[in-house]
Write an enzyme that holds these catalytic residues in place. Structure first.
Site, short mmCIF file in Angstrom:
data_model
loop_
_atom_site.label_atom_id
_atom_site.label_comp_id
_atom_site.label_asym_id
_atom_site.label_seq_id
_atom_site.Cartn_x
_atom_site.Cartn_y
_atom_site.Cartn_z
N HIS A 31 47.92 -16.26 -38.89
CA HIS A 31 47.86 -16.93 -37.58
C HIS A 31 48.78 -16.14 -36.66
O HIS A 31 50.00 -16.23 -36.78
CB HIS A 31 48.35 -18.37 -37.68
CG HIS A 31 47.60 -19.20 -38.68
ND1 HIS A 31 46.53 -20.00 -38.33
CD2 HIS A 31 47.76 -19.36 -40.01
CE1 HIS A 31 46.08 -20.62 -39.41
NE2 HIS A 31 46.80 -20.24 -40.45
N PHE A 32 48.20 -15.32 -35.77
CA PHE A 32 49.01 -14.41 -34.96
C PHE A 32 49.21 -14.89 -33.52
O PHE A 32 49.82 -14.21 -32.72
CB PHE A 32 48.43 -12.99 -35.01
CG PHE A 32 48.75 -12.25 -36.29
CD1 PHE A 32 49.68 -12.73 -37.19
CD2 PHE A 32 48.11 -11.05 -36.58
CE1 PHE A 32 49.99 -12.04 -38.37
CE2 PHE A 32 48.41 -10.35 -37.76
CZ PHE A 32 49.34 -10.84 -38.65
N ARG A 33 48.67 -16.05 -33.17
CA ARG A 33 49.08 -16.80 -31.96
C ARG A 33 48.63 -16.24 -30.62
O ARG A 33 48.98 -16.83 -29.59
CB ARG A 33 50.60 -16.98 -31.92
CG ARG A 33 51.26 -17.49 -33.21
CD ARG A 33 50.68 -18.80 -33.64
NE ARG A 33 51.47 -19.45 -34.67
CZ ARG A 33 51.01 -20.42 -35.45
NH1 ARG A 33 49.75 -20.83 -35.34
NH2 ARG A 33 51.76 -20.99 -36.34
N ASN A 62 42.78 -20.84 -34.73
CA ASN A 62 43.52 -21.91 -34.04
C ASN A 62 44.52 -21.36 -33.03
O ASN A 62 45.69 -21.71 -33.04
CB ASN A 62 44.20 -22.86 -35.04
CG ASN A 62 45.19 -22.17 -35.95
OD1 ASN A 62 45.06 -20.99 -36.22
ND2 ASN A 62 46.17 -22.90 -36.43
N HIS A 79 40.21 -24.77 -44.87
CA HIS A 79 41.49 -25.44 -45.14
C HIS A 79 41.13 -26.79 -45.73
O HIS A 79 40.52 -27.62 -45.05
CB HIS A 79 42.25 -25.61 -43.82
CG HIS A 79 43.57 -26.28 -43.99
ND1 HIS A 79 44.75 -25.67 -43.65
CD2 HIS A 79 43.91 -27.50 -44.46
CE1 HIS A 79 45.76 -26.49 -43.92
NE2 HIS A 79 45.27 -27.62 -44.40
N HIS A 90 44.40 -21.00 -49.52
CA HIS A 90 45.69 -21.54 -49.98
C HIS A 90 45.62 -22.71 -50.98
O HIS A 90 45.97 -23.83 -50.68
CB HIS A 90 46.59 -21.92 -48.80
CG HIS A 90 45.94 -22.56 -47.62
ND1 HIS A 90 45.00 -23.54 -47.71
CD2 HIS A 90 46.14 -22.37 -46.30
CE1 HIS A 90 44.64 -23.91 -46.50
NE2 HIS A 90 45.31 -23.21 -45.63
N ASP A 133 48.97 -16.62 -45.08
CA ASP A 133 48.95 -17.76 -44.15
C ASP A 133 50.11 -17.67 -43.16
O ASP A 133 50.63 -18.69 -42.71
CB ASP A 133 48.99 -19.09 -44.92
CG ASP A 133 48.54 -20.28 -44.09
OD1 ASP A 133 48.05 -20.07 -42.96
OD2 ASP A 133 48.67 -21.42 -44.56
N HIS A 167 56.46 -20.15 -36.16
CA HIS A 167 56.93 -21.04 -35.09
C HIS A 167 58.37 -20.62 -34.81
O HIS A 167 59.02 -20.04 -35.69
CB HIS A 167 56.91 -22.50 -35.53
CG HIS A 167 55.56 -22.99 -35.95
ND1 HIS A 167 54.58 -23.35 -35.05
CD2 HIS A 167 55.01 -23.16 -37.17
CE1 HIS A 167 53.50 -23.75 -35.71
NE2 HIS A 167 53.72 -23.62 -37.01
O1 DOR Z 1 51.16 -24.81 -42.18
C1 DOR Z 1 50.21 -24.36 -41.54
N1 DOR Z 1 50.37 -23.81 -40.33
N2 DOR Z 1 48.97 -24.46 -42.05
C2 DOR Z 1 47.88 -24.15 -41.32
O2 DOR Z 1 46.79 -24.32 -41.81
C3 DOR Z 1 48.01 -23.72 -39.93
C4 DOR Z 1 49.30 -23.11 -39.71
C5 DOR Z 1 49.61 -22.85 -38.25
O3 DOR Z 1 48.74 -22.32 -37.56
O4 DOR Z 1 50.73 -23.14 -37.82
#
Ligand code: DOR
Length: 433
Positions: free
Chosen positions: A60-62, A92, A174, A228, A298, A302
């Protein structure tokens, strides 16, 4: 430009040999090149091992939209240092990657910014089936069967049946059952400490959703990848599934258990949650016996400020791309697995699962995505040295033996001697289908 890598022990698909590898342009052109081969650059790799670049199929590279946490530049710097030469990124972001335009936009940003090779999943919603059918520049479809970070969720059976029945791209999911998670949360009043996270997102939530997704895939004869895997129950169940089903493990489910909440608190709050020591052992066993084929991070950064909020305000996710290969090389050092197994889990299997063209192995004609690793190098992971924008690691203070020391992406050195070449750009991953 020609590069001759001399004297490394090379991990080939079926052997480990001390041979010279010649790269011409973006491609591996000769294995076992003569010592006298002329090249623009000769790298003496005596004492080192040469492996295919790692393919991380779950990150997840945001970018776009959440770039205060990470962006495609900071994320791919971290990849280059960690030996990850290709990544497949989850939908996402903001906006979510659930339209063809959003997919094209991400690919365009990636072409400008990524130091390593890139691919992006198309995300499923309850009503974007036409997009899922039309998407081509993608490894496959991602479904959140159970909500996580962001608001992507497909929980209705009718919508899931349609996706499995009518689409042709491989699907991954997921798997945490939404109803179970909600009922557990209600019983615990929403939860008051991070240990409750593993009671809310418990083993039952994981196995119910995994069984549900596998049932859909088997009935519709659809290729399906379980992301996962975190529980002993899922590993046991997956032993009996057909060839349509593949599955993966993540470092945090191998190396952290609920016993670590006292020490690390919300830093290891993840979805699926961290489970018991027995579950960690079962996931390891699943890798060793081939039930789980892939290791992916994964990577879900944050900021520390976000993570340090009291549970349940704290978000789930942790960064891992710059340390995942070293974590597994340290297991080789400790004698718990072989280097060839690490290459199988992190390079060969993701290429096979996602039909990635010309990557995942050291073969003539394959892309020159390569990593030199030093199995004797010892280094301590420190927050202040992390390249991820979030600047922390749940493994802060951990000393590992076995590190990537040089990384090539499509024939160009992107990381060597502790430094990045920020002028290198990765390519869009191609899929054979
Ligand atoms: O812990 C998680 N964080 N699981 C996920 O499936 C999404 C990810 C996120 O995008 O922060």
């Amino acid at each position: 430009m020609k590069t001759l890598i001399r004297n490394a022990t090379v991990i080939l698909p079926d052997a480990m040999e001390r041979i010279n590898v010649l790269i011409d342009g973006q491609t591996i052109v000769v294995l076992d090149a003569a010592d006298s081969t002329t090249a623009d650059e000769v790298v003496d790799a005596a004492g080192l091992h040469l492996i295919p670049g790692v393919i991380d199929d779950q990150v997840h590279f945001r970018e776009p939209g959440l770039t205060h946490k990470e962006d495609l530049t900071t994320a791919t710097r971290a990849c280059a240092r960690g030996g990850i030469t290709s990544f497949l990124e989850m939908p996402n972001t903001k906006p979510t990657t659930t339209t063809l335009q959003a997919l094209e936009d991400k690919l365009a940003i990636a072409a400008e910014k990524c130091l390593v090779n890139y691919g992006f999943y198309i995300g499923a919603t309850p009503d974007n089936i036409d997009v899922l059918k039309a998407a081509q520049r993608t490894p496959g479809i991602k479904i959140f069967i159970g909500s996580s970070t962001g608001d992507l969720l497909v929980d209705s059976q009718a919508a899931l049946e349609r996706i499995f029945a009518e689409t042709t791209l491989p699907i991954c999911a997921h798997c945490e059952d939404e109803a179970t998670v909600k009922a557990n949360a209600a019983a615990l009043g929403g939860g008051s400490s991070v240990a409750d996270h593993s009671r809310i997102r418990d083993n039952k939530a994981a196995i119910i959703a995994t069984k549900r997704a596998v049932d859909l895939a088997e009935r519709h004869r659809h290729r399906f990848h379980v992301l996962h895997v975190s529980t002993a129950e899922e590993v046991e169940f997956l032993r009996g599934t057909s060839d349509l089903i593949t599955a993966e493990a993540c470092p945090h489910h191998l190396f952290f258990s609920t016993d670590d909440y006292d020490r690390l608190g919300t830093l290891i709050q993840m979805n699926p949650s961290i489970k018991s020591k027995a579950d960690c052992a079962a996931v390891w066993q699943g890798l060793l016996d081939g039930t789980l084929e892939v290791i992916a991070t994964d990577h879900a950064p944050h900021t520390l400020e976000e993570k340090r909020q009291p549970y349940p305000k704290s978000p789930s996710g942790l960064p891992a791309v710059e340390n995942s290969l070293a974590l597994l090389l340290n297991e080789v050092h400790l004698g718990r697995c072989l280097l060839s197994q690490v290459v199988s889990w992190m390079c060969e299997a993701p290429a096979r699962v996602w039909n990635i063209h010309n990557k995942g192995a050291i073969r003539v004609g394959y892309d020159a995505d390569l990593v030199l690793v030093d199995l004797n190098k010892t280094q301590t992971i420190l927050n202040e040295n992390q390249l991820t924008k979030s600047r922390w690691s749940p493994w802060h203070g951990t000393t590992l033996t076995g590190w990537p020391v040089r990384t090539w992406v499509m024939g160009r050195t992107v990381f060597a001697d502790g430094k990045l070449d920020e002028s290198v750009r990765g390519s869009e991953i191609q899929y054979s289908r």
